[in-house]
Design an enzyme around this catalytic site. Sequence first.
Site, PDB file in Angstrom:
ATOM      1  CG  HIS A  73      53.073   7.447   5.073  1.00 45.68           C
ATOM      2  ND1 HIS A  73      52.208   6.678   5.793  1.00 45.68           N
ATOM      3  CD2 HIS A  73      52.715   7.286   3.782  1.00 45.68           C
ATOM      4  CE1 HIS A  73      51.353   6.079   4.990  1.00 45.68           C
ATOM      5  NE2 HIS A  73      51.655   6.423   3.753  1.00 45.68           N
ATOM      6  CE1 TYR A 201      51.412   4.855  14.081  1.00 43.88           C
ATOM      7  CE2 TYR A 201      51.529   2.935  15.503  1.00 43.88           C
ATOM      8  CZ  TYR A 201      52.030   3.687  14.463  1.00 43.88           C
ATOM      9  OH  TYR A 201      53.168   3.273  13.813  1.00 43.88           O
ATOM     10  N   PRO A 293      55.738  -4.091  18.451  1.00 40.90           N
ATOM     11  CG  PRO A 293      54.002  -5.158  17.325  1.00 40.90           C
ATOM     12  CD  PRO A 293      54.851  -5.255  18.533  1.00 40.90           C
ATOM     13  CE  LYS A 297      61.696   4.111  15.941  1.00 36.59           C
ATOM     14  NZ  LYS A 297      61.151   4.185  14.585  1.00 36.59           N
ATOM     15  CE1 TYR A 384      55.421   5.757  14.506  1.00 33.02           C
ATOM     16  CE2 TYR A 384      56.168   6.745  12.441  1.00 33.02           C
ATOM     17  CZ  TYR A 384      55.349   5.857  13.127  1.00 33.02           C
ATOM     18  OH  TYR A 384      54.470   5.049  12.435  1.00 33.02           O
TER      19      TYR A 384
HETATM   20  P1  FAD Z   1      64.346 -12.293  11.251  1.00 35.72           P
HETATM   21  O1  FAD Z   1      63.540 -11.553  10.250  1.00 35.72           O
HETATM   22  O2  FAD Z   1      63.640 -13.063  12.307  1.00 35.72           O
HETATM   23  O3  FAD Z   1      65.293 -13.275  10.437  1.00 35.72           O
HETATM   24  C1  FAD Z   1      66.043 -14.308  11.075  1.00 35.72           C
HETATM   25  C2  FAD Z   1      66.281 -15.439  10.078  1.00 35.72           C
HETATM   26  O4  FAD Z   1      67.082 -16.435  10.706  1.00 35.72           O
HETATM   27  C3  FAD Z   1      64.982 -16.131   9.674  1.00 35.72           C
HETATM   28  O5  FAD Z   1      64.898 -16.177   8.266  1.00 35.72           O
HETATM   29  C4  FAD Z   1      65.073 -17.503  10.314  1.00 35.72           C
HETATM   30  O6  FAD Z   1      64.428 -18.503   9.532  1.00 35.72           O
HETATM   31  C5  FAD Z   1      66.577 -17.710  10.372  1.00 35.72           C
HETATM   32  N1  FAD Z   1      66.983 -18.686  11.405  1.00 35.72           N
HETATM   33  C6  FAD Z   1      66.461 -18.859  12.648  1.00 35.72           C
HETATM   34  N2  FAD Z   1      67.095 -19.861  13.285  1.00 35.72           N
HETATM   35  C7  FAD Z   1      68.035 -20.343  12.435  1.00 35.72           C
HETATM   36  C8  FAD Z   1      68.984 -21.389  12.532  1.00 35.72           C
HETATM   37  N3  FAD Z   1      69.092 -22.145  13.638  1.00 35.72           N
HETATM   38  N4  FAD Z   1      69.796 -21.634  11.470  1.00 35.72           N
HETATM   39  C9  FAD Z   1      69.707 -20.856  10.342  1.00 35.72           C
HETATM   40  N5  FAD Z   1      68.805 -19.860  10.198  1.00 35.72           N
HETATM   41  C10 FAD Z   1      67.975 -19.599  11.237  1.00 35.72           C
HETATM   42  N6  FAD Z   1      59.736  -3.740  12.411  1.00 35.72           N
HETATM   43  C11 FAD Z   1      59.796  -2.485  11.885  1.00 35.72           C
HETATM   44  O7  FAD Z   1      60.890  -1.912  11.818  1.00 35.72           O
HETATM   45  N7  FAD Z   1      58.679  -1.829  11.418  1.00 35.72           N
HETATM   46  C12 FAD Z   1      57.458  -2.392  11.496  1.00 35.72           C
HETATM   47  O8  FAD Z   1      56.492  -1.802  11.012  1.00 35.72           O
HETATM   48  C13 FAD Z   1      57.342  -3.708  12.079  1.00 35.72           C
HETATM   49  N8  FAD Z   1      56.152  -4.312  12.175  1.00 35.72           N
HETATM   50  C14 FAD Z   1      56.100  -5.586  12.635  1.00 35.72           C
HETATM   51  C15 FAD Z   1      54.858  -6.177  12.706  1.00 35.72           C
HETATM   52  C16 FAD Z   1      54.765  -7.494  13.177  1.00 35.72           C
HETATM   53  C17 FAD Z   1      53.392  -8.132  13.267  1.00 35.72           C
HETATM   54  C18 FAD Z   1      55.940  -8.239  13.555  1.00 35.72           C
HETATM   55  C19 FAD Z   1      55.851  -9.672  14.044  1.00 35.72           C
HETATM   56  C20 FAD Z   1      57.190  -7.632  13.485  1.00 35.72           C
HETATM   57  C21 FAD Z   1      57.269  -6.309  13.037  1.00 35.72           C
HETATM   58  N9  FAD Z   1      58.502  -5.674  12.975  1.00 35.72           N
HETATM   59  C22 FAD Z   1      58.543  -4.389  12.505  1.00 35.72           C
HETATM   60  C23 FAD Z   1      59.740  -6.361  13.389  1.00 35.72           C
HETATM   61  C24 FAD Z   1      60.587  -6.908  12.203  1.00 35.72           C
HETATM   62  O9  FAD Z   1      59.796  -7.740  11.400  1.00 35.72           O
HETATM   63  C25 FAD Z   1      61.816  -7.668  12.745  1.00 35.72           C
HETATM   64  O10 FAD Z   1      62.479  -6.847  13.650  1.00 35.72           O
HETATM   65  C26 FAD Z   1      62.783  -8.089  11.620  1.00 35.72           C
HETATM   66  O11 FAD Z   1      62.259  -9.170  10.899  1.00 35.72           O
HETATM   67  C27 FAD Z   1      64.143  -8.495  12.186  1.00 35.72           C
HETATM   68  O12 FAD Z   1      64.982  -8.980  11.156  1.00 35.72           O
HETATM   69  P2  FAD Z   1      66.111 -10.047  11.464  1.00 35.72           P
HETATM   70  O13 FAD Z   1      66.766 -10.319  10.136  1.00 35.72           O
HETATM   71  O14 FAD Z   1      66.971  -9.595  12.584  1.00 35.72           O
HETATM   72  O15 FAD Z   1      65.347 -11.331  12.004  1.00 35.72           O
HETATM   73  C1  DHB Z   2      53.114  -1.588  10.874  1.00 36.00           C
HETATM   74  C2  DHB Z   2      53.481  -2.160  12.033  1.00 36.00           C
HETATM   75  C3  DHB Z   2      53.779  -1.348  13.089  1.00 36.00           C
HETATM   76  O1  DHB Z   2      54.173  -1.855  14.248  1.00 36.00           O
HETATM   77  C4  DHB Z   2      53.692   0.020  13.027  1.00 36.00           C
HETATM   78  O2  DHB Z   2      53.972   0.773  14.112  1.00 36.00           O
HETATM   79  C5  DHB Z   2      53.371   0.576  11.853  1.00 36.00           C
HETATM   80  C6  DHB Z   2      53.089  -0.236  10.760  1.00 36.00           C
HETATM   81  C7  DHB Z   2      52.776  -2.423   9.711  1.00 36.00           C
HETATM   82  O3  DHB Z   2      52.855  -3.656   9.803  1.00 36.00           O
HETATM   83  O4  DHB Z   2      52.405  -1.867   8.674  1.00 36.00           O
END
Ligand code: FAD
Ligand code: DHB
Length: 392
Positions: A73, A201, A293, A297, A384
Amino acid sequence: MQRTQVVIIGAGPSGLMLSLLLERQGIDSIVLERQSRPYVEARIRAGLLEWDTVELLEQAGIGPRMRREGLVHDGFELAFGGGHHRIDLKGLAGKSMLVYGQTEIQKDLADERERRPGAVVWEAAEVRLHDFAGDAPRVSYRHAGASHEIRCDFIAGCDGYHGISRASVPRDALREYERVYPFGWLGVLADVPPLSEELVYANHARGFALCSMRSKSRVRYYVQCPLQDTVEQWPDERFFDELAARLPPPHAARMVRGPSIEKSIAPLRSFVTEPMRFGRLFLAGDAAHIVPPTGAKGLNLAAADVRVLTEGLVAHYRERSSGLLAEYSARALSRVWKATRFSWWFTTLMHRFSEDPFEHKLQLAELEYLADSTVACTGVAENYVGLPFTAG
Ligand code: FAD
Ligand code: DHB
């Protein structure tokens, strides 16, 4: 008792990426994950990757499927006041974004992790961190009914916002900054073609809406909703009616409806922990910070942390130099705070916070200013697509 160089808590994107990047540099790790692999892979979350994240994932060994199936994109649309304005990311900031779902990244990372030496222990229960203030940290856990303990040089806390790593640090050693937003995002996944080639958006008096996608035949649509709402209150028809009401009429007319295959409500929060290191424990990704979200980021910040941490660990093991590890927290936080600011600003610009019409008028004025000012749009585009890794 087992021994490894780095114990990684959590097999989300940050934990698996770190483990693979370290393995590429000859550094051993063991990943302990509380959930099963299918559970982790089913979580519908992020969808949008910065180009630096794409390149880091390629360094971690995943790439061909992401390059084949991901959608490039070059811009996105801001919809407001019945019209819309395109932010030309490629033209203004020189970079594109890639639409490739976190579910797919999780699968690719776990597949690659299985192909390479090193272990992931899925369904590790009662993970506990010991002695990380000193020189000989240990991690204990239970698996398949037996107790285990691993000795290591370092622990990487990649276990998300609700994980055990940050919670194991003495309360007075960390400072936490937090803002909770007074609404949630109701998200729907459906197998229909997107209404537009790029993300839209929308700021509307009824509330924010976002039209995102996972592929050319799968959409991810969101509407701002009250925090106390439940998905049962939002049958598909009500969701699509509300989304259509918040979009410019030509966009709404193009929208194809279809049965939802997933529906969930996510709260919005800004949260930062300082510092991101305590002794031999390093926090990375959502374990250390959460952004709303709106700016897409979260996953990208997690990747940036992992990159900085990998550089520090490689310098430690290869060059016996602790300088980069000592700088980990400051280097990561400089980028984290800039992304926290951008996500907060974009959330504030696009959502309805109160019934006060004055607030909405100010938002519209700022959006119109953006539409008229290439300089202002350039600032949005730079943030962005992601600020440089070296900032700070
Ligand atoms: P997590 O993905 O939370 O992974 C942590 C892991 O640790 C999990 O698997 C969990 O089960 C495990 N864990 C927890 N506690 C324990 C324990 N005690 N012992 C062992 N394991 C444990 N980000 C973007 O960059 N772009 C987007 O478009 C975007 N959209 C989003 C939309 C939504 C609706 C949501 C909710 C989030 C979005 N995010 C987005 C954010 C993104 O999903 C997170 O920032 C990302 O998952 C972070 O990764 P992580 O590995 O740090 O944490
Ligand atoms: C998505 C989530 C976001 O927060 C965003 O800014 C763009 C895309 C997504 O889940 O596709």
